[in-house]
Design a protein around this motif. Structure first.
Motif, PDB file in Angstrom:
ATOM      1  N   LEU A 133       0.841  -1.192   0.000  1.00  0.00           N
ATOM      2  CA  LEU A 133       0.000   0.000   0.000  1.00  0.00           C
ATOM      3  C   LEU A 133       0.879   1.247   0.000  1.00  0.00           C
ATOM      4  O   LEU A 133       2.052   1.203   0.388  1.00  0.00           O
ATOM      5  N   ILE A 134       0.303   2.350  -0.440  1.00  0.00           N
ATOM      6  CA  ILE A 134       0.960   3.654  -0.377  1.00  0.00           C
ATOM      7  C   ILE A 134       0.281   4.457   0.725  1.00  0.00           C
ATOM      8  O   ILE A 134      -0.946   4.580   0.746  1.00  0.00           O
ATOM      9  N   LYS A 135       1.075   4.982   1.631  1.00  0.00           N
ATOM     10  CA  LYS A 135       0.554   5.832   2.707  1.00  0.00           C
ATOM     11  C   LYS A 135       0.545   7.275   2.212  1.00  0.00           C
ATOM     12  O   LYS A 135       1.587   7.815   1.835  1.00  0.00           O
ATOM     13  N   VAL A 136      -0.631   7.904   2.216  1.00  0.00           N
ATOM     14  CA  VAL A 136      -0.787   9.265   1.703  1.00  0.00           C
ATOM     15  C   VAL A 136      -1.044  10.208   2.880  1.00  0.00           C
ATOM     16  O   VAL A 136      -2.056  10.078   3.576  1.00  0.00           O
ATOM     17  N   VAL A 137      -0.126  11.138   3.078  1.00  0.00           N
ATOM     18  CA  VAL A 137      -0.253  12.097   4.176  1.00  0.00           C
ATOM     19  C   VAL A 137      -0.685  13.445   3.601  1.00  0.00           C
ATOM     20  O   VAL A 137       0.057  14.088   2.857  1.00  0.00           O
ATOM     21  N   GLY A 236       5.838  -3.649  -0.238  1.00  0.00           N
ATOM     22  CA  GLY A 236       6.293  -3.142   1.049  1.00  0.00           C
ATOM     23  C   GLY A 236       7.678  -2.539   1.039  1.00  0.00           C
ATOM     24  O   GLY A 236       8.161  -2.066   2.073  1.00  0.00           O
ATOM     25  N   GLU A 237       8.337  -2.511  -0.131  1.00  0.00           N
ATOM     26  CA  GLU A 237       9.700  -1.974  -0.211  1.00  0.00           C
ATOM     27  C   GLU A 237       9.803  -0.730  -1.083  1.00  0.00           C
ATOM     28  O   GLU A 237      10.842  -0.067  -1.107  1.00  0.00           O
ATOM     29  N   GLY A 238       8.754  -0.407  -1.818  1.00  0.00           N
ATOM     30  CA  GLY A 238       8.789   0.764  -2.683  1.00  0.00           C
ATOM     31  C   GLY A 238       7.554   0.800  -3.559  1.00  0.00           C
ATOM     32  O   GLY A 238       6.636  -0.005  -3.409  1.00  0.00           O
ATOM     33  N   PHE A 239       7.531   1.759  -4.489  1.00  0.00           N
ATOM     34  CA  PHE A 239       6.425   1.858  -5.433  1.00  0.00           C
ATOM     35  C   PHE A 239       6.938   2.395  -6.765  1.00  0.00           C
ATOM     36  O   PHE A 239       8.017   2.988  -6.848  1.00  0.00           O
ATOM     37  N   SER A 240       6.175   2.152  -7.809  1.00  0.00           N
ATOM     38  CA  SER A 240       6.532   2.626  -9.146  1.00  0.00           C
ATOM     39  C   SER A 240       6.132   4.088  -9.291  1.00  0.00           C
ATOM     40  O   SER A 240       5.100   4.518  -8.766  1.00  0.00           O
ATOM     41  N   ILE A 241       6.956   4.852 -10.029  1.00  0.00           N
ATOM     42  CA  ILE A 241       6.726   6.289 -10.196  1.00  0.00           C
ATOM     43  C   ILE A 241       6.845   6.654 -11.668  1.00  0.00           C
ATOM     44  O   ILE A 241       7.826   6.298 -12.329  1.00  0.00           O
ATOM     45  N   ILE A 307       5.987   4.503   1.754  1.00  0.00           N
ATOM     46  CA  ILE A 307       5.694   3.075   1.707  1.00  0.00           C
ATOM     47  C   ILE A 307       4.703   2.728   2.811  1.00  0.00           C
ATOM     48  O   ILE A 307       4.894   3.086   3.974  1.00  0.00           O
ATOM     49  N   GLY A 308       3.637   2.052   2.446  1.00  0.00           N
ATOM     50  CA  GLY A 308       2.672   1.567   3.419  1.00  0.00           C
ATOM     51  C   GLY A 308       2.881   0.084   3.680  1.00  0.00           C
ATOM     52  O   GLY A 308       3.812  -0.535   3.150  1.00  0.00           O
ATOM     53  N   PRO A 309       2.026  -0.513   4.482  1.00  0.00           N
ATOM     54  CA  PRO A 309       2.159  -1.948   4.775  1.00  0.00           C
ATOM     55  C   PRO A 309       1.859  -2.800   3.547  1.00  0.00           C
ATOM     56  O   PRO A 309       1.172  -2.364   2.624  1.00  0.00           O
ATOM     57  N   LYS A 310       2.379  -4.010   3.537  1.00  0.00           N
ATOM     58  CA  LYS A 310       2.027  -4.944   2.473  1.00  0.00           C
ATOM     59  C   LYS A 310       0.930  -5.869   2.984  1.00  0.00           C
ATOM     60  O   LYS A 310       0.788  -6.089   4.193  1.00  0.00           O
ATOM     61  N   LEU A 311       0.148  -6.377   2.057  1.00  0.00           N
ATOM     62  CA  LEU A 311      -0.936  -7.273   2.452  1.00  0.00           C
ATOM     63  C   LEU A 311      -1.104  -8.375   1.424  1.00  0.00           C
ATOM     64  O   LEU A 311      -0.584  -8.305   0.315  1.00  0.00           O
ATOM     65  N   LYS A 312      -1.827  -9.398   1.831  1.00  0.00           N
ATOM     66  CA  LYS A 312      -2.104 -10.532   0.952  1.00  0.00           C
ATOM     67  C   LYS A 312      -3.500 -10.366   0.358  1.00  0.00           C
ATOM     68  O   LYS A 312      -4.452 -10.036   1.066  1.00  0.00           O
ATOM     69  N   ILE A 313      -3.592 -10.602  -0.946  1.00  0.00           N
ATOM     70  CA  ILE A 313      -4.854 -10.462  -1.666  1.00  0.00           C
ATOM     71  C   ILE A 313      -5.183 -11.791  -2.334  1.00  0.00           C
ATOM     72  O   ILE A 313      -4.321 -12.391  -2.996  1.00  0.00           O
TER      73      ILE A 313
END
Length: 321
Positions: A133-137, A236-241, A307-313
């Protein structure tokens, strides 16, 4: 104990049609395995989640659009933290349903419920895919929001236009065509005006102070199966930009199919970046979209994405998909 808790948004695009019939079918399929809660607004979500948490729910189904999924996950994490997140089952009840498609749940939600129960009955471990997930502040809100995809600039304007015209696949295709024509005949249209802003990726300031669009995501496939990202980060380690400025947009119009389906590499000029990161800060944002949910702003605001937490889907084919 019922292992499955399911939140049903009756106002999501698909769920608005034959609502009672869909609910009956879902309840019948889940049977004694499931506890179904209808949420008529966002205030109902934490009430339902508190009941699920008390019941010890391990699998959380969400019938609604991608925006509904964001609201549910944000509420869950802000209430209970991210240490023991349930397995998520995204059911296609909304307009775009990007997450469901990204993990291989391409059929309707009734079919997905059958697949879930079949997996529970025939597998010792539920097949899943991991996504971060992405944490948006956004300081306008008391709590952070969590999302899979964040968009601004041209894409933010396009999504607003898309909803105004009624949404749906036909509307999207029509507006994509109209946007293409505008880009050739009326390049000064508001759709193509850059956002005046300062952008920092992993604390490094980008050299330009305006951009046409930014897309940040942890999913591999966006709406219509677009695969625009050149780099994928582990959950949980990064995101694409993806960062785009007008000069590159104008130059690369003829490469649009490659941009949408294969992902172009970053350009040496700095007008186009296709990379990955862990923290992005935008100073001067003018509105954005979280998984299809529009967040407007009349004044420039500062946004931080982390970076937000990772989860299982749940995914019928698991990581093989």
């Amino acid at each position: 104990m019922k292992p499955i808790g399911l939140i049903f948004n009756p106002f999501a695009d698909i769920n608005k049609k034959q609502t009672a019939a869909k609910l009956r079918s879902i309840k019948k399929i889940l049977g004694e395995h499931g506890l179904v809660q209808i949420t008529n607004n966002t205030d109902d979500i934490p009430i339902a989640l508190k009941q699920f948490y008390k019941e010890g729910i391990k699998i959380l189904g969400i019938s609604g659009g991608d925006g509904t999924i964001d609201h549910v996950l944000s509420s869950y994490i802000n209430l209970f933290g991210s240490e023991k997140l349930p397995v998520i089952v995204p059911l296609k009840g909304g307009t775009m349903n990007m997450l469901a498609a990204d993990v291989g749940l391409r059929g309707d939600q009734i079919t997905s419920c059958y697949k879930l129960i079949n997996s529970l009955n025939h597998h010792s471990t539920l097949p899943t895919i991991e996504r971060g997930l992405i944490k948006v502040v956004d300081k306008r809100f008391n709590h952070p929001n969590y999302t899979f995809t964040w968009l601004d600039g041209l894409l933010y304007k396009f999504i607003k236009w898309y909803y105004k015209e009624g949404a749906g696949v036909r509307v999207a295709l029509k507006l994509i065509l109209q946007s293409g024509i505008k880009s050739l005949t009326n390049i000064n249209h508001d759709l193509f005006k850059e956002v005046v802003s300062k952008v920092y990726i992993d604390d490094k300031k980008l050299p330009f102070e305006s951009h046409l669009l930014i897309a940040i995501s942890t999913v591999k496939r966006l709406v219509f199966g677009f695969r625009v990202f050149a780099e994928e980060a582990a959950a949980g380690e990064g995101f694409s930009i993806l960062y785009l400025r007008f000069p590159f947009f104008r130059k690369a119009l003829y490469q649009l199919p490659r941009v949408l389906y294969s992902g172009l590499k970053s350009d040496a000029s700095g007008n186009f970046l296709n990379s990955s990161g862990r923290v992005v800060r935008i100073e001067g944002n003018r509105g954005y979209v979280l998984d299809g949910e529009v967040y407007e702003s009349q004044e420039p605001i500062d946004i931080t994405l982390e970076i937000g937490p990772k989860l299982k889907i749940f995914s019928p084919k698991g990581e093989k998909y």
